[in-house]
Design a protein around this motif. Structure first.
Motif, PDB file in Angstrom:
ATOM      1  N   ASP A 145      -7.061  21.010  11.256  1.00 25.12           N
ATOM      2  CA  ASP A 145      -5.553  21.405  11.224  1.00 25.12           C
ATOM      3  C   ASP A 145      -5.315  22.544  10.737  1.00 25.12           C
ATOM      4  O   ASP A 145      -4.155  23.457  10.652  1.00 25.12           O
ATOM      5  N   GLN A 146      -6.416  23.432  10.640  1.00 22.90           N
ATOM      6  CA  GLN A 146      -6.394  24.866  10.080  1.00 22.90           C
ATOM      7  C   GLN A 146      -5.890  25.799  11.071  1.00 22.90           C
ATOM      8  O   GLN A 146      -5.181  26.754  10.588  1.00 22.90           O
ATOM      9  N   MET A 147      -5.958  25.686  12.485  1.00 21.16           N
ATOM     10  CA  MET A 147      -5.250  26.473  13.335  1.00 21.16           C
ATOM     11  C   MET A 147      -3.733  26.327  13.193  1.00 21.16           C
ATOM     12  O   MET A 147      -2.945  27.125  13.222  1.00 21.16           O
ATOM     13  N   ALA A 183       0.827  -1.168   0.066  1.00 21.90           N
ATOM     14  CA  ALA A 183       0.073   0.189   0.080  1.00 21.90           C
ATOM     15  C   ALA A 183       0.835   1.476   0.086  1.00 21.90           C
ATOM     16  O   ALA A 183       1.890   1.218   0.552  1.00 21.90           O
ATOM     17  N   VAL A 184       0.449   2.202  -0.711  1.00 22.04           N
ATOM     18  CA  VAL A 184       1.033   3.550  -0.632  1.00 22.04           C
ATOM     19  C   VAL A 184      -0.168   4.325   0.112  1.00 22.04           C
ATOM     20  O   VAL A 184      -1.244   4.428  -0.377  1.00 22.04           O
ATOM     21  N   ASN A 185       0.345   5.138   1.093  1.00 20.56           N
ATOM     22  CA  ASN A 185      -0.632   6.084   1.908  1.00 20.56           C
ATOM     23  C   ASN A 185      -0.155   7.544   1.214  1.00 20.56           C
ATOM     24  O   ASN A 185       0.719   7.912   0.975  1.00 20.56           O
ATOM     25  N   PHE A 186      -1.769   8.178   1.018  1.00 21.41           N
ATOM     26  CA  PHE A 186      -1.674   9.366   0.475  1.00 21.41           C
ATOM     27  C   PHE A 186      -2.194  10.426   1.700  1.00 21.41           C
ATOM     28  O   PHE A 186      -3.329  10.071   2.035  1.00 21.41           O
ATOM     29  N   LEU A 187      -1.682  11.330   2.251  1.00 25.01           N
ATOM     30  CA  LEU A 187      -2.171  11.961   3.309  1.00 25.01           C
ATOM     31  C   LEU A 187      -1.630  13.328   3.567  1.00 25.01           C
ATOM     32  O   LEU A 187      -0.417  13.715   3.018  1.00 25.01           O
ATOM     33  N   ASN A 188      -2.453  14.339   4.421  1.00 25.51           N
ATOM     34  CA  ASN A 188      -1.516  15.449   4.928  1.00 25.51           C
ATOM     35  C   ASN A 188      -0.958  15.183   6.172  1.00 25.51           C
ATOM     36  O   ASN A 188       0.522  14.945   6.181  1.00 25.51           O
ATOM     37  N   ALA A 189      -1.665  14.603   7.028  1.00 26.98           N
ATOM     38  CA  ALA A 189      -1.300  14.243   8.291  1.00 26.98           C
ATOM     39  C   ALA A 189      -2.502  13.405   9.105  1.00 26.98           C
ATOM     40  O   ALA A 189      -3.661  13.503   8.725  1.00 26.98           O
ATOM     41  N   LEU A 190      -2.176  12.583   9.998  1.00 28.53           N
ATOM     42  CA  LEU A 190      -3.226  11.760  10.499  1.00 28.53           C
ATOM     43  C   LEU A 190      -3.509  12.500  12.119  1.00 28.53           C
ATOM     44  O   LEU A 190      -2.580  12.923  12.494  1.00 28.53           O
ATOM     45  N   PRO A 191      -4.712  12.366  12.258  1.00 24.76           N
ATOM     46  CA  PRO A 191      -4.854  12.907  13.844  1.00 24.76           C
ATOM     47  C   PRO A 191      -4.130  12.384  14.792  1.00 24.76           C
ATOM     48  O   PRO A 191      -3.799  11.114  14.531  1.00 24.76           O
TER      49      PRO A 191
END
Lengths: 533, 533
Positions: free
Chosen positions: B396-398, B168-176
């Motif tokens: 994550d906007q803050m 698997a390749v994970n594609f993300l910004n970040a995980l909580p």
């Protein structure tokens, strides 16, 4: 003087290249402070490529240098040092000589320690002579460089960069005692990141982990002898207090000759750029002399044998043992050896003073590579997919050999203890047992499958640092913390104090409450008792 | 069914592309399991590029998806779920609605917690329906994919990858809750790596560091509610015991939409590939409609205003405050807003249902960007060098806003507390104070100066995983250690025991020695004394 005469030409050439190559914004000027010996060899490719892209390169080196010579693609400036070229040659030769001396472990350690102390004192004096050479340093200030490219194995270049107030790019394999990891604030958990010289892999038994921790505890002490004087010298020259950590950590980018095919996966930092395999990008066709050897080898092919540029001679007895083993395989062996030829040399073994190692390894008829497992050689073995028989001699060679052996791509021999049979068997194994070839080919495919070539990556980052005058956005804030802040010990202490404080108050309140509730009863009882008495 | 009908065509096209483009060895087949909403938007570019390179793409998604629709460059397979498209729309709308609700902090937290619990239960049921849909899963098995590309924000894709035994390749910004850092075994010292939702920068005061540690302690507990059920579901489906760590850490490569211009420098792992800015590579010329707005803005230029795809409506009072502030600047404001137009809307403010955000930000007449500081928007601001006024709403906007503010590239406003004056002043500041423009331009230059484009990097690593059936050489050995082994606690305990043991024996020996030496004298004295008595 070389700079003055070559400068305008280089500049003109640079401008011409800029016009021809629109990807170059403008030519920049780079000061290069290398380390002599094998370290220099892999840096040359980067310098050559930077010059092709129109930048002006000035290399400075002690007058006693061996490998760092005049070349068309950079200006060379030499500075006088209080030692001779012959001293450096002797020191290099000693390294090879000591590796073959069969003395007890402790005696060997004592000898190596003594040698390190002597050599580092000589090198430090060279650095001190450079920094105190007012005329030379003034000429560097006037040259108006954009950045410094240096090998931090000797932190002299780092001091010069700070003196000239220039951003530095470090180019290295690794520093002793994990100084590179400390300087970059790179975490390296001792549980799975093997320490240098431990011969551990990333999967360690309990006792190997104990060894890893002990080495980590010891290495600070061992390296301080060699490296601390540079901090003192820097403080004196720069006229402000500096630690070794301050000095090394000032580099903007670390170009490291590593990758995760040779090295074990571990944390890295944003300003660490991995350029492992930079030395073996392309193979050229071999010369007629070597082509003749290879063609004559028939279906069995050839074996390439070299113990690197630092080892020129081997004790006669050991050389004869090796020659005996080499005679027992059907392959033709090309052995780079400058010493007296062993008397029992077999017909299949050709001694040569020099060989085009990477080009020969790239030949389809090459069956195996006998190497001292220096990082250059190991990468050339990986690039060209040639299984290895490794005889590590000193430095990081044991670790390199361990890495290759743990991946099933070669066999490691102890050069002092090995017999003729051991070498012959190891050679037969890596040539005839298909698993070695399969494993090295798998490593080779992984190593060469990368989004960008290591040389291009190295050139990019040197140019990046010149363009942006450093790379402060890649510098972790960890550098601004004390060790106890870094590990959050003050925060943990504070939170523990609160928890204990609250627990204490809660306990006291409960105790008080209990006394209030049951206190009277107790005192009444006591009263009764005392009355009863 | 879509796969069956499109499969041969895609394969033929792939073969044709292979012949035309020699850099592609052979077409491969990729299963894509995305997450709906803004997460999907940045994945589309990668899929498009992979299809151009001749690979066959199959996207699977719940029937209730909003953003994931049929497209020419992939096959779409939908699976039934026990919720409707309208439920998803309501859930997204609630996110925006809650952000503007002015309720006390604890009440807001309780509401968000309740919403997270409700939403995650719905999403989990969707995943469970997929995994228990025997026919659908059998069709995936039959399709013979080479790898899975998934967004681990919902670990459903990770379970499917394990079920199909595919890398698997994970594609993300970040995980909580830093789950991504835990899953990759990436060290993140709490002293300088700010935890998500902390609004800390990398330079923290003592109390900010205390906050960081407390968040780290709390987040395990908070995330277990949302994520632990996936581990239970995986264990049930895969019929072996799995933790969430096992599930997530099985990914070969993590493509993370981060870089060190937006994010603070910190340790990274070999299988983490940073592709921040992947969504804003190229700007296209804007349409006639928007060109007309921009041309009409005169010398003052325009301001682009969007609170992202998730926020469609703003409470009337807040919308009027905003409209009032926008009317006080000389620039033309293009506001993406689908709600009822505020009655006090000034002439310079144009409401649009949709705007080509990245293309508009790339226009030389754009002076500022009012954004909710979602990661896509922030990267578009950086790419195009437009200073920002940020009104973070949730997630994550803050943190994104804090990062930009700490770099002097924008001003952050609290959307609940800000007044009309605050917004007008912030806009005037980022437009008229040159430092904001200079800082964002510096960030833009750094961000865009990279050895390889993030889209090419993402495509390379997806293809790498398909070619090599994973990337085990990038997996750190840390995964094979227990927590106490990882931190070398067993080794430290062992060494301490030895040290204490030796100290104890040494003490006992000394004590015994002392008794032997002085013992007789003592006993003589004693003897004398007793005699004297």
């Amino acid at each position: 003087m070389a700079v003055v005469s070559q400068g305008p030409c280089a500049l003109l050439l640079g401008l011409l290249l800029c016009v021809l190559n629109p990807s170059i914004s403008h030519a920049e000027k780079l000061l290069i402070i290398p380390v002599d010996g094998s370290h220099w060899l892999s840096m040359v490719g980067v310098i050559q490529q930077l010059q092709k892209r129109g930048h002006e390169m000035v290399v400075i080196t002690p007058e006693a240098s061996i490998h760092i010579k005049e070349a068309s693609f950079y200006s060379l400036k030499k500075y006088p040092v209080p030692f001779q070229r012959e001293d450096v040659e002797t020191s290099f030769a000693e390294l090879g000589f000591y590796a073959f001396e069969n003395v007890p472990f402790l005696q060997r350690m004592a000898k190596m320690y003594e040698k390190a102390q002597k050599d580092s004192a000589v090198l430090l004096s060279g650095c001190s002579h450079l920094l105190h050479n007012k005329e030379f340093m003034a000429s560097l200030v006037e040259s108006d460089f954009d950045a410094v490219l240096t090998d931090p194995f000797l932190p002299c270049g780092s001091i010069v960069a700070q003196y000239l107030d220039l951003p530095a790019v470090n180019f290295l394999n690794a520093l002793p005692c994990s100084l590179d990891l400390k300087a970059t604030q790179c975490p390296s958990p001792l549980s799975y990141v093997p320490r240098a010289l431990s011969s551990n892999s990333d999967h360690m038994t309990f006792l190997q982990r104990v060894k890893n921790v002990l080495i980590a505890l010891l290495e600070n002490f061992l390296c301080s002898m060699v490296y601390s004087p540079y901090a003192a010298l820097a403080s004196q020259v720069l006229q402000r207090d500096l630690t070794l950590q301050d000095l090394l950590s000032s580099a903007s980018v670390w170009l490291m000759r590593k990758d995760f095919v040779k090295d074990y996966p571990m944390p890295i930092m944003p300003n660490m750029v991995f350029v492992g395999g930079i030395n073996c990008l392309h193979t050229k066709p071999i010369s007629q002399e070597f082509e003749a050897y290879v063609n004559a080898s028939g279906e069995h092919g050839i074996v390439v044998f070299s113990l690197g540029s630092m080892v020129s001679e081997i004790p006669e007895k050991k050389a004869m043992e090796i020659a005996d083993a080499l005679g027992r395989i059907p392959q033709t062996v090309l052995w780079r050896y400058t010493g007296t030829p062993p008397s029992n040399l077999a017909k299949n073994t050709k001694l040569v003073k020099w060989l085009p190692q990477n080009d020969l390894l790239g030949h389809p008829k090459t069956r195996a590579f006998i190497t001292h497992a220096g990082s250059h050689g190991v990468y050339e073995g990986i690039c060209n997919g040639v299984p290895m028989v490794m005889m590590p001699l000193f430095g990081d060679q044991m670790d390199n050999a361990k890495r290759m052996e743990s991946r099933g791509a070669g066999v490691t021999l102890n050069v002092l203890e090995m017999t003729s049979d051991d070498l012959a068997n190891a050679l037969k194994a890596v040539i005839n047992d298909k698993s070695y070839k399969e494993n090295i080919m798998r490593l080779s495919r992984l190593h060469k499958d990368r989004p960008i070539e290591p040389l291009d990556l190295a050139v990019f980052w040197v140019e990046f640092v010149m363009r942006h005058k450093g790379a402060p956005h890649l510098r972790p804030a960890a550098h601004d913390l004390t060790w106890y802040q870094y590990h959050s010990l003050d925060v943990i202490g504070f939170l523990l104090a609160i928890v204990l404080g609250v627990a204490f108050v809660a306990f006291k309140c409960c105790a008080y409450g209990c006394r209030k509730c049951f206190g009277k009863k107790g005192s009444v009882k006591k009263g009764h008792k005392s009355k009863a008495h």
